[in-house]
Scaffold this motif. Sequence first.
Motif, PDB file in Angstrom:
ATOM      1  N   LEU A   1       0.853  -1.185   0.000  1.00  0.00           N
ATOM      2  CA  LEU A   1       0.000   0.000   0.000  1.00  0.00           C
ATOM      3  C   LEU A   1       0.883   1.227   0.000  1.00  0.00           C
ATOM      4  O   LEU A   1       1.809   1.346   0.795  1.00  0.00           O
ATOM      5  N   SER A   2       0.589   2.147  -0.920  1.00  0.00           N
ATOM      6  CA  SER A   2       1.357   3.383  -1.023  1.00  0.00           C
ATOM      7  C   SER A   2       0.383   4.544  -1.133  1.00  0.00           C
ATOM      8  O   SER A   2      -0.612   4.463  -1.858  1.00  0.00           O
ATOM      9  N   ALA A   3       0.651   5.629  -0.400  1.00  0.00           N
ATOM     10  CA  ALA A   3      -0.230   6.792  -0.420  1.00  0.00           C
ATOM     11  C   ALA A   3       0.599   8.059  -0.572  1.00  0.00           C
ATOM     12  O   ALA A   3       1.705   8.167  -0.030  1.00  0.00           O
ATOM     13  N   GLN A   4       0.055   9.017  -1.318  1.00  0.00           N
ATOM     14  CA  GLN A   4       0.756  10.279  -1.566  1.00  0.00           C
ATOM     15  C   GLN A   4      -0.145  11.445  -1.222  1.00  0.00           C
ATOM     16  O   GLN A   4      -1.342  11.435  -1.523  1.00  0.00           O
ATOM     17  N   THR A   5       0.417  12.463  -0.592  1.00  0.00           N
ATOM     18  CA  THR A   5      -0.335  13.672  -0.279  1.00  0.00           C
ATOM     19  C   THR A   5      -0.489  14.522  -1.537  1.00  0.00           C
ATOM     20  O   THR A   5       0.232  14.362  -2.520  1.00  0.00           O
ATOM     21  N   GLY A   6      -1.438  15.452  -1.482  1.00  0.00           N
ATOM     22  CA  GLY A   6      -1.604  16.404  -2.569  1.00  0.00           C
ATOM     23  C   GLY A   6      -0.955  17.731  -2.227  1.00  0.00           C
ATOM     24  O   GLY A   6      -0.464  17.943  -1.114  1.00  0.00           O
ATOM     25  N   THR A   7      -0.958  18.626  -3.186  1.00  0.00           N
ATOM     26  CA  THR A   7      -0.448  19.974  -2.956  1.00  0.00           C
ATOM     27  C   THR A   7      -1.021  20.883  -4.030  1.00  0.00           C
ATOM     28  O   THR A   7      -1.730  20.427  -4.938  1.00  0.00           O
ATOM     29  N   GLU A   8      -0.741  22.151  -3.928  1.00  0.00           N
ATOM     30  CA  GLU A   8      -1.157  23.092  -4.968  1.00  0.00           C
ATOM     31  C   GLU A   8       0.043  23.908  -5.401  1.00  0.00           C
ATOM     32  O   GLU A   8       0.627  24.648  -4.609  1.00  0.00           O
ATOM     33  N   LEU A   9       0.405  23.754  -6.655  1.00  0.00           N
ATOM     34  CA  LEU A   9       1.460  24.574  -7.231  1.00  0.00           C
ATOM     35  C   LEU A   9       0.891  25.935  -7.605  1.00  0.00           C
ATOM     36  O   LEU A   9      -0.299  26.065  -7.915  1.00  0.00           O
ATOM     37  N   ASP A  10       1.726  26.943  -7.590  1.00  0.00           N
ATOM     38  CA  ASP A  10       1.323  28.291  -7.956  1.00  0.00           C
ATOM     39  C   ASP A  10       2.294  28.769  -9.033  1.00  0.00           C
ATOM     40  O   ASP A  10       3.333  29.367  -8.725  1.00  0.00           O
ATOM     41  N   LEU A  11       1.969  28.461 -10.284  1.00  0.00           N
ATOM     42  CA  LEU A  11       2.877  28.769 -11.386  1.00  0.00           C
ATOM     43  C   LEU A  11       2.905  30.273 -11.621  1.00  0.00           C
ATOM     44  O   LEU A  11       1.941  30.865 -12.119  1.00  0.00           O
ATOM     45  N   LYS A  12       4.024  30.901 -11.246  1.00  0.00           N
ATOM     46  CA  LYS A  12       4.139  32.352 -11.335  1.00  0.00           C
ATOM     47  C   LYS A  12       4.980  32.743 -12.547  1.00  0.00           C
ATOM     48  O   LYS A  12       6.017  32.146 -12.815  1.00  0.00           O
ATOM     49  N   GLY A  13       4.508  33.743 -13.259  1.00  0.00           N
ATOM     50  CA  GLY A  13       5.230  34.207 -14.439  1.00  0.00           C
ATOM     51  C   GLY A  13       4.568  35.443 -14.998  1.00  0.00           C
ATOM     52  O   GLY A  13       4.140  36.337 -14.250  1.00  0.00           O
ATOM     53  N   ASN A  14       4.441  35.499 -16.328  1.00  0.00           N
ATOM     54  CA  ASN A  14       3.922  36.683 -17.004  1.00  0.00           C
ATOM     55  C   ASN A  14       2.875  36.317 -18.035  1.00  0.00           C
ATOM     56  O   ASN A  14       2.923  35.236 -18.634  1.00  0.00           O
ATOM     57  N   ALA A  15       1.943  37.238 -18.232  1.00  0.00           N
ATOM     58  CA  ALA A  15       0.979  37.151 -19.325  1.00  0.00           C
ATOM     59  C   ALA A  15       1.269  38.282 -20.297  1.00  0.00           C
ATOM     60  O   ALA A  15       1.480  39.429 -19.886  1.00  0.00           O
ATOM     61  N   THR A  16       1.301  37.962 -21.571  1.00  0.00           N
ATOM     62  CA  THR A  16       1.482  38.988 -22.606  1.00  0.00           C
ATOM     63  C   THR A  16       0.387  38.834 -23.650  1.00  0.00           C
ATOM     64  O   THR A  16      -0.030  37.711 -23.974  1.00  0.00           O
ATOM     65  N   ILE A  17      -0.101  39.935 -24.149  1.00  0.00           N
ATOM     66  CA  ILE A  17      -1.051  39.944 -25.260  1.00  0.00           C
ATOM     67  C   ILE A  17      -0.425  40.778 -26.369  1.00  0.00           C
ATOM     68  O   ILE A  17      -0.253  41.995 -26.238  1.00  0.00           O
ATOM     69  N   SER A  18      -0.043  40.114 -27.443  1.00  0.00           N
ATOM     70  CA  SER A  18       0.579  40.810 -28.579  1.00  0.00           C
ATOM     71  C   SER A  18      -0.478  41.166 -29.615  1.00  0.00           C
ATOM     72  O   SER A  18      -1.567  40.595 -29.648  1.00  0.00           O
ATOM     73  N   ASP A  19      -0.146  42.133 -30.471  1.00  0.00           N
ATOM     74  CA  ASP A  19      -1.042  42.609 -31.541  1.00  0.00           C
ATOM     75  C   ASP A  19      -2.356  43.152 -30.994  1.00  0.00           C
ATOM     76  O   ASP A  19      -3.407  43.035 -31.623  1.00  0.00           O
ATOM     77  N   PHE A  20      -2.294  43.761 -29.806  1.00  0.00           N
ATOM     78  CA  PHE A  20      -3.503  44.346 -29.224  1.00  0.00           C
ATOM     79  C   PHE A  20      -3.688  45.751 -29.802  1.00  0.00           C
ATOM     80  O   PHE A  20      -2.765  46.561 -29.797  1.00  0.00           O
ATOM     81  N   PRO A  21      -4.892  46.061 -30.295  1.00  0.00           N
ATOM     82  CA  PRO A  21      -5.088  47.361 -30.951  1.00  0.00           C
ATOM     83  C   PRO A  21      -4.967  48.534 -29.985  1.00  0.00           C
ATOM     84  O   PRO A  21      -5.454  48.469 -28.848  1.00  0.00           O
ATOM     85  N   VAL A  22      -4.324  49.609 -30.443  1.00  0.00           N
ATOM     86  CA  VAL A  22      -4.206  50.829 -29.647  1.00  0.00           C
ATOM     87  C   VAL A  22      -5.514  51.611 -29.790  1.00  0.00           C
ATOM     88  O   VAL A  22      -5.925  51.938 -30.909  1.00  0.00           O
ATOM     89  N   PRO A  23      -6.206  51.870 -28.682  1.00  0.00           N
ATOM     90  CA  PRO A  23      -7.489  52.579 -28.762  1.00  0.00           C
ATOM     91  C   PRO A  23      -7.350  53.918 -29.476  1.00  0.00           C
ATOM     92  O   PRO A  23      -6.458  54.718 -29.188  1.00  0.00           O
ATOM     93  N   GLY A  24      -8.222  54.155 -30.432  1.00  0.00           N
ATOM     94  CA  GLY A  24      -8.264  55.434 -31.140  1.00  0.00           C
ATOM     95  C   GLY A  24      -7.221  55.600 -32.223  1.00  0.00           C
ATOM     96  O   GLY A  24      -7.153  56.654 -32.857  1.00  0.00           O
ATOM     97  N   VAL A  25      -6.379  54.582 -32.445  1.00  0.00           N
ATOM     98  CA  VAL A  25      -5.351  54.671 -33.485  1.00  0.00           C
ATOM     99  C   VAL A  25      -5.526  53.482 -34.445  1.00  0.00           C
ATOM    100  O   VAL A  25      -4.945  52.406 -34.207  1.00  0.00           O
ATOM    101  N   PRO A  26      -6.335  53.614 -35.463  1.00  0.00           N
ATOM    102  CA  PRO A  26      -6.611  52.490 -36.364  1.00  0.00           C
ATOM    103  C   PRO A  26      -5.333  51.933 -36.987  1.00  0.00           C
ATOM    104  O   PRO A  26      -4.447  52.674 -37.428  1.00  0.00           O
ATOM    105  N   GLY A  27      -5.233  50.605 -36.992  1.00  0.00           N
ATOM    106  CA  GLY A  27      -4.104  49.937 -37.627  1.00  0.00           C
ATOM    107  C   GLY A  27      -2.865  49.799 -36.771  1.00  0.00           C
ATOM    108  O   GLY A  27      -1.922  49.104 -37.150  1.00  0.00           O
TER     109      GLY A  27
END
Length: 488
Positions: A264-290
Amino acid sequence: MHHRSSMLARAVRFATLAALAAPASTLAGGFSLNEQSASAMGTANAGAAANPENATTVLFNPAGMSQLSGTNISFGAAVLDIDAEAKEAEARRNLPGQSPIMADGSLGGDIAGPAVLPNFYMTHEVNESIDVGFGIHAPYGLAADYDDDFVGRFFADETELTAIAFTPSISVNNGNGLSMGAGINLIYAEGRLTRYQDLAAQVYPNAFAAAIGQGASPAQADRAARQAVSGYQDPYADIEGDDIGATFRVGFLYELSDKTQIGLSAQTGTELDLKGNATISDFPVPGVPGQTTTLSEKVRVPLAIPESATFGIRHNLSNQVTLLAGATYAKWSRFEELDIVSREANGQITAAPQEGAILSHVTEKWQNTWQFNLGGIWQATPEWALKAGYAWDESPVDEYLTARIPSSDRHWLTLGAQWKDAQSGWTLDAAVGTLLFTDDPAFTERNYQHSNPDEVADLAPGVEDPSYFKGKYELSAWSASIEVSKSF
């Protein structure tokens, strides 16, 4: 994700794993991995908690180290080859208050490719009562990558989870058939989530109003606005992060007789907290078409690792035939949601006054699972043994299937062979396996509120059917593993 040049990070990247979306189909339930040892894989991991053949018992049941003499090492690798494709797919874009716009694009292609899972284990007999051991293995992993023009690209593009565990262990025995063991799994994990952003709800009204201002009729303005939506460059969201965590494992092994023992083998659980960065590329600049820009914000992604318990039994039917059986229960209900959470106030993406804002939410609500295993070993000659195994593996994904995790229950069939030279102490194991799925997963994924994930998000008053992805997948997979062991 933090770019690292350290040896740890290189080892993690070498242990590139398989399969989130449909590749979750290759997993031992959720995003756990079955392929940790060729010797155990030959019997579909049946009775692994009660059958310490070599140093891989560090992983399956640390108490098993007490039945190994001297110093033992085992090392090897498994290859997973997964075929996971959407055979039917459609997606509705987010356009409140208007007749729907269906997303154009492809079925996404084969979203999973071959992956290699290396491992290394070692045990050492300190004295007649105490043994110690160590292991390096890949316990969890997910990876999927759709084609860029995937019709469901606003729900999923790339999904990756790479993890490696370092497992120091110890066992003691009472000299009367009872052994106990304990170990720590030090886990390093890094993940990535990407998808395209649907701006139809912003592009359509602006284009409609512009067309009306130029004298177009409502019908002409509607056609122009829909063309503007279809021709718009979609922003791309990329979230990366990493973390280090730990789980603890305890094991017991008891010899009922000279022919039968249980583990019989038992393992505890845990919660990882993957920390880093979010980036959004090609996001439109408000009021500046294109004109577009790139937004960035510090984020974290909580990831639950489940508790689990494994029971195994080994019975020597004769000198040539050994029967094995086992069962594993995993508490996957810990994994309720996949959230991307801001780590800063007034970030470029959320602009929230305090950290903790939810950038993205996906309801998961996984279920607890069982895996049942049966296997056998035939010692054909003193040197050669042949193995076979079967496992029924329950999928934790029930009601809330998603484009990132289309999964179903599966049957695992394996064959293995072992060559052993008693004089030199060398042993070679090889195994192959295939997965058969109970059905082809078919589902509709929607947007859900974080506060009440059972309800479809209220995108606008009177809207009954917001954006969705509907798909049907075909899944198949096979694996092969090799392992070299040596006793000193």
